[in-house]
Design a protein around this motif. Sequence first.
Motif, short mmCIF file in Angstrom:
data_model
loop_
_atom_site.label_atom_id
_atom_site.label_comp_id
_atom_site.label_asym_id
_atom_site.label_seq_id
_atom_site.Cartn_x
_atom_site.Cartn_y
_atom_site.Cartn_z
N THR A 100 -6.76 1.07 -2.99
CA THR A 100 -6.01 0.05 -2.23
C THR A 100 -5.49 -1.04 -3.14
O THR A 100 -4.31 -1.43 -3.06
N PHE A 101 -6.36 -1.57 -4.02
CA PHE A 101 -5.92 -2.63 -4.93
C PHE A 101 -4.84 -2.13 -5.87
O PHE A 101 -3.86 -2.85 -6.15
N HIS A 102 -5.00 -0.91 -6.38
CA HIS A 102 -3.99 -0.33 -7.26
C HIS A 102 -2.64 -0.26 -6.55
O HIS A 102 -1.61 -0.68 -7.10
N LEU A 103 -2.66 0.24 -5.32
CA LEU A 103 -1.41 0.44 -4.59
C LEU A 103 -0.78 -0.90 -4.19
O LEU A 103 0.44 -1.07 -4.27
N LEU A 104 -1.61 -1.86 -3.78
CA LEU A 104 -1.08 -3.16 -3.36
C LEU A 104 -0.48 -3.94 -4.53
O LEU A 104 0.54 -4.62 -4.38
N LYS A 105 -1.12 -3.84 -5.68
CA LYS A 105 -0.67 -4.62 -6.84
C LYS A 105 0.37 -3.88 -7.68
O LYS A 105 0.92 -4.45 -8.63
N LEU A 106 0.64 -2.63 -7.35
CA LEU A 106 1.61 -1.85 -8.12
C LEU A 106 3.02 -2.38 -7.86
O LEU A 106 3.48 -2.43 -6.72
N ASP A 107 3.67 -2.81 -8.92
CA ASP A 107 5.02 -3.35 -8.81
C ASP A 107 6.01 -2.20 -8.94
O ASP A 107 6.13 -1.59 -9.99
N LEU A 108 6.73 -1.94 -7.84
CA LEU A 108 7.71 -0.85 -7.82
C LEU A 108 9.12 -1.39 -7.61
O LEU A 108 9.96 -0.71 -7.03
N THR A 109 9.37 -2.60 -8.08
CA THR A 109 10.71 -3.16 -7.98
C THR A 109 11.68 -2.28 -8.76
O THR A 109 11.45 -2.03 -9.95
N PRO A 110 12.74 -1.78 -8.12
CA PRO A 110 13.68 -0.92 -8.85
C PRO A 110 14.30 -1.65 -10.03
O PRO A 110 14.82 -2.75 -9.90
N ARG A 111 14.18 -1.04 -11.19
CA ARG A 111 14.78 -1.59 -12.40
C ARG A 111 15.48 -0.45 -13.11
O ARG A 111 14.92 0.17 -14.01
N PRO A 112 16.70 -0.11 -12.66
CA PRO A 112 17.40 1.04 -13.26
C PRO A 112 17.53 0.88 -14.76
O PRO A 112 17.89 -0.19 -15.26
N ARG A 113 17.22 1.94 -15.45
CA ARG A 113 17.37 1.93 -16.90
C ARG A 113 18.83 2.18 -17.28
O ARG A 113 19.51 2.99 -16.67
N GLN A 114 19.25 1.51 -18.33
CA GLN A 114 20.62 1.70 -18.79
C GLN A 114 20.74 3.04 -19.50
O GLN A 114 19.83 3.46 -20.22
N PRO A 115 21.84 3.75 -19.27
CA PRO A 115 22.07 4.96 -20.05
C PRO A 115 22.05 4.66 -21.53
O PRO A 115 22.40 3.55 -21.97
N ALA A 116 21.65 5.63 -22.32
CA ALA A 116 21.52 5.43 -23.76
C ALA A 116 22.84 5.01 -24.38
O ALA A 116 22.90 4.15 -25.26
N SER A 117 23.96 5.61 -23.90
CA SER A 117 25.26 5.28 -24.47
C SER A 117 25.62 3.82 -24.19
O SER A 117 26.16 3.11 -25.06
N GLN A 118 25.29 3.33 -22.96
CA GLN A 118 25.60 1.95 -22.63
C GLN A 118 24.72 0.99 -23.41
O GLN A 118 25.18 -0.05 -23.88
N ALA A 119 23.44 1.36 -23.56
CA ALA A 119 22.54 0.50 -24.32
C ALA A 119 22.98 0.41 -25.76
O ALA A 119 22.93 -0.66 -26.39
N ALA A 120 23.45 1.53 -26.31
CA ALA A 120 23.87 1.52 -27.70
C ALA A 120 25.12 0.67 -27.89
O ALA A 120 25.28 -0.02 -28.90
#
Length: 285
Positions: free
Chosen positions: A252-272
């Motif tokens: 329960t504590f693991h699930l409640l405290k788990l931060d699942l805020t969407p943070r889309p990763r940048q494509p490698a080409s865009q990051a580069a």
Amino acid sequence: MLRNLRLHRVLWAVTGLLALVAAVTGVAVPGIYAGVVAEDLRPGAFSQDIISALASAVLIALALAGGNEPAKGQIAALGLLGYFFYAYGIYAIERAYNGFYLVYLAIFGLSFWALIAAGASLERNLFEPDLPRNLRIVSASGALLQPLIFYPLWIAMLVPLMISGDQIDSLYSIFILDLCFIMPAFLLLAFLTYRSHPLGLLLLPALYVLGFTLIFSLALGELAKPMFGLEINLQSFWLSLVLSVFFAAIGTFHLLKLDLTPRPRQPASQAASQRPPGPAPEHRR
């Protein structure tokens, strides 16, 4: 968290519906286990059916929930599928050849393939799950504790049987399911959670859901023994109750405290393309 969520909901609903029918029948007509489950184990079958009925109702509710099921709800559903895989795997492996045996096989198989489908459909790139460091260490340590206890315990029980060549008549499925599936899962997810790997952070709570439902049914089974003319083993009851509360609390504590805020990763080409320009490499003559 899962792609093609509609397909997964169908799998959850069918599995939950079959389990609900089998479990409610087992509670209402305990005699279906006569001759296929040992007399001293029938209280455990009765209590497992009670837990299975409740778990199937929750799984069906998650399957029928409108909109896009939250990721934490999906994690809980995976834990319930794991429970059905284990609970009905016992009946399948132990050859509980009553009128519901084909239903047991169906639940066992559906839950397994639903978990495989979920693993293949995880959208890991849409999340970078995060968990407070102290809770991450506690959760991973709790998971690591299970294989450290049960691997030596089960192996110590198996070695004399291997030496003598004896074949036990019941509960040999526990050795198969624990040593081949559950303990390796605890071990792997504990390691991944220690490393703060997304798969460990996402899936370890599901394993705690599985652990709670299984162990709590053992505690409930002790309380059901007087209904079958047997005495309660208080040591087994308290051990099962404490361990199930342990699973419930950490999960329960693991699930409640788990931060699942969407943070889309940048494509490698865009990051580069956004990196600051560095010194031009020297050309070889």
